[in-house]
Design an enzyme around this catalytic site. Sequence first.
Site, PDB file in Angstrom:
ATOM      1  N   ASP A   7     -10.001  12.991 -20.227  1.00 21.10           N
ATOM      2  CA  ASP A   7     -10.605  11.930 -19.537  1.00 21.10           C
ATOM      3  C   ASP A   7      -9.575  10.889 -18.873  1.00 21.10           C
ATOM      4  O   ASP A   7      -8.413  10.840 -19.210  1.00 21.10           O
ATOM      5  CB  ASP A   7     -11.670  10.981 -20.350  1.00 21.10           C
ATOM      6  CG  ASP A   7     -10.965  10.050 -21.422  1.00 21.10           C
ATOM      7  OD1 ASP A   7     -10.099  10.833 -22.137  1.00 21.10           O
ATOM      8  OD2 ASP A   7     -11.253   8.958 -21.750  1.00 21.10           O
ATOM      9  N   GLU A  58       0.840  12.613 -24.720  1.00 22.56           N
ATOM     10  CA  GLU A  58       0.859  11.400 -23.960  1.00 22.56           C
ATOM     11  C   GLU A  58       2.166  11.354 -22.869  1.00 22.56           C
ATOM     12  O   GLU A  58       3.076  11.820 -23.715  1.00 22.56           O
ATOM     13  CB  GLU A  58       0.792  10.203 -24.707  1.00 22.56           C
ATOM     14  CG  GLU A  58      -0.811  10.028 -25.508  1.00 22.56           C
ATOM     15  CD  GLU A  58      -1.605   9.454 -24.429  1.00 22.56           C
ATOM     16  OE1 GLU A  58      -1.272   9.034 -23.393  1.00 22.56           O
ATOM     17  OE2 GLU A  58      -2.861   9.072 -25.075  1.00 22.56           O
ATOM     18  N   GLU A 103     -11.176   9.157 -24.479  1.00 22.72           N
ATOM     19  CA  GLU A 103      -9.825   8.508 -25.248  1.00 22.72           C
ATOM     20  C   GLU A 103      -9.737   7.158 -24.366  1.00 22.72           C
ATOM     21  O   GLU A 103      -9.420   5.840 -25.131  1.00 22.72           O
ATOM     22  CB  GLU A 103      -8.677   9.284 -24.946  1.00 22.72           C
ATOM     23  CG  GLU A 103      -7.604   8.781 -25.806  1.00 22.72           C
ATOM     24  CD  GLU A 103      -6.585   7.675 -25.173  1.00 22.72           C
ATOM     25  OE1 GLU A 103      -5.768   7.174 -25.781  1.00 22.72           O
ATOM     26  OE2 GLU A 103      -6.905   7.416 -23.661  1.00 22.72           O
ATOM     27  N   GLU A 104     -10.117   6.938 -23.380  1.00 23.81           N
ATOM     28  CA  GLU A 104      -9.838   5.575 -22.494  1.00 23.81           C
ATOM     29  C   GLU A 104     -10.841   4.513 -22.824  1.00 23.81           C
ATOM     30  O   GLU A 104     -10.840   3.591 -22.071  1.00 23.81           O
ATOM     31  CB  GLU A 104      -9.828   5.872 -21.002  1.00 23.81           C
ATOM     32  CG  GLU A 104      -8.714   6.954 -20.462  1.00 23.81           C
ATOM     33  CD  GLU A 104      -7.173   6.513 -20.586  1.00 23.81           C
ATOM     34  OE1 GLU A 104      -7.203   5.444 -21.435  1.00 23.81           O
ATOM     35  OE2 GLU A 104      -6.274   6.905 -20.510  1.00 23.81           O
ATOM     36  N   HIS A 127      -5.998  14.380 -24.363  1.00 21.96           N
ATOM     37  CA  HIS A 127      -7.277  13.893 -23.698  1.00 21.96           C
ATOM     38  C   HIS A 127      -7.478  14.356 -22.282  1.00 21.96           C
ATOM     39  O   HIS A 127      -6.540  14.161 -21.391  1.00 21.96           O
ATOM     40  CB  HIS A 127      -7.709  12.543 -24.155  1.00 21.96           C
ATOM     41  CG  HIS A 127      -6.592  11.425 -23.252  1.00 21.96           C
ATOM     42  ND1 HIS A 127      -6.966  10.877 -22.123  1.00 21.96           N
ATOM     43  CD2 HIS A 127      -5.577  10.776 -23.670  1.00 21.96           C
ATOM     44  CE1 HIS A 127      -5.992  10.267 -21.535  1.00 21.96           C
ATOM     45  NE2 HIS A 127      -5.232  10.036 -22.488  1.00 21.96           N
ATOM     46  N   HIS A 138      -2.747   4.186 -15.472  1.00 24.83           N
ATOM     47  CA  HIS A 138      -3.837   3.187 -14.923  1.00 24.83           C
ATOM     48  C   HIS A 138      -3.528   2.597 -13.825  1.00 24.83           C
ATOM     49  O   HIS A 138      -4.357   1.956 -13.220  1.00 24.83           O
ATOM     50  CB  HIS A 138      -4.093   2.622 -16.141  1.00 24.83           C
ATOM     51  CG  HIS A 138      -4.612   2.947 -17.551  1.00 24.83           C
ATOM     52  ND1 HIS A 138      -4.996   2.088 -18.545  1.00 24.83           N
ATOM     53  CD2 HIS A 138      -4.580   4.283 -17.756  1.00 24.83           C
ATOM     54  CE1 HIS A 138      -5.066   3.065 -19.569  1.00 24.83           C
ATOM     55  NE2 HIS A 138      -4.995   4.427 -19.156  1.00 24.83           N
TER      56      HIS A 138
END
Length: 387
Positions: free
Chosen positions: A95, A185, A156-157, A93, A363
């Site tokens: 984003d 990932e 995705e987030e 992903h 994150h």
Amino acid sequence: MTASLRGWRGPPGSPGRVAGVTTTTSLDLTADLTTLTAAVCDIASVSGDEAALADAVEAALGAYPHLEVLRDGDAVVARTHLGRDSRVVIAGHIDTVPLTTDPVNLPTRLEGEGADAVLWGRGTVDMKGGVAVQLALAAALTEPTRDVTWVFYDHEEVDASLNGLGRIAREHPEWLAADFAVLCEPTDAGLEGGCNGTLRAEVRVAGVAAHSARAWTGSNAIHSAAPVLARLAAYEPASVEVDGLVYREGLNAVTITGGIATNVVPDSCVVTVNYRFAPSRSVEEATAHVRDLMAGYEVVVTDAAAGARPGLDDPAAAEFAAAVLGVTGGAPAPKYGWTDVARFSALGVPAVNFGPGDPLLAHKDDERLPVAQLDLCRDALRAWLTA
């Protein structure tokens, strides 16, 4: 050739636009991986604002004649058509979660040199390091021994209903047809099989409102929620072996709400719980488990997604594991969080997680990536795709 199927792109607001951060640029897919990763990260692409990066990815891949390039919204797909005996999907992903200004986590910065160098910034771990590896290999591998579908998807987030991979699965399932899939990932350059499922539920407790000066005339719903919290505090999560990998479960209160004013005895309280369950359980079984634990209370499931079994006994997965671990070393491990390998599993495509970056840093404000992992993951994937 390039086919463009442009759909909804999300709001044109500015969650990803920060002074000094690139919003439109070109990507040089022949650059060294550290430079390419920094370039991908520095095109800010907070969920809902991925258009600039999707444009750059589409343009860069469209320059390579061995790739067919497709697009849906801000998801870009590039695939080879070499007539190989098998096809694999390699996905990531584009984003990220929102940026921060204290500390500033974009533009990226490189610290250290050589094998000890570390790239700091939003997206370096989750998961633009993996995206950069994908882009470099998509450009370089003109004659892989398997046909490859490279997927770069949006949203995705955020809420699962917006997920770009899910949208492709619904609207263009043929784009994802494959014998095996790899999701890049972050796994600390290790191989992680399957993923836990996830369920969120509201445990609702009723009371009777009253003036707090005459509390005996009512019933305090927040106080009545104490047994719910006690059950959760005493809960012992299971460790479940699935296909040779041990998945750790977890059940936790994640929010609690109740009350309307500081002088009113609350007549309702809601404890939201999140259950992370082993992929051997179905969503229905996970729901029943939470309801049994919370017997006597109203339980409303608000969101749930099944996990994915490791699938490492599949011949394609076993072949991938042998090729990749021959480069990286180590042994397969379980993925404790939920990832989009579950979407591939639902399509009947065995899938694993493999990419650069420590998932424990995803994150975080101090997100950072040892750049040596970029080369390690690229070399491992290349060994598999050219074997």
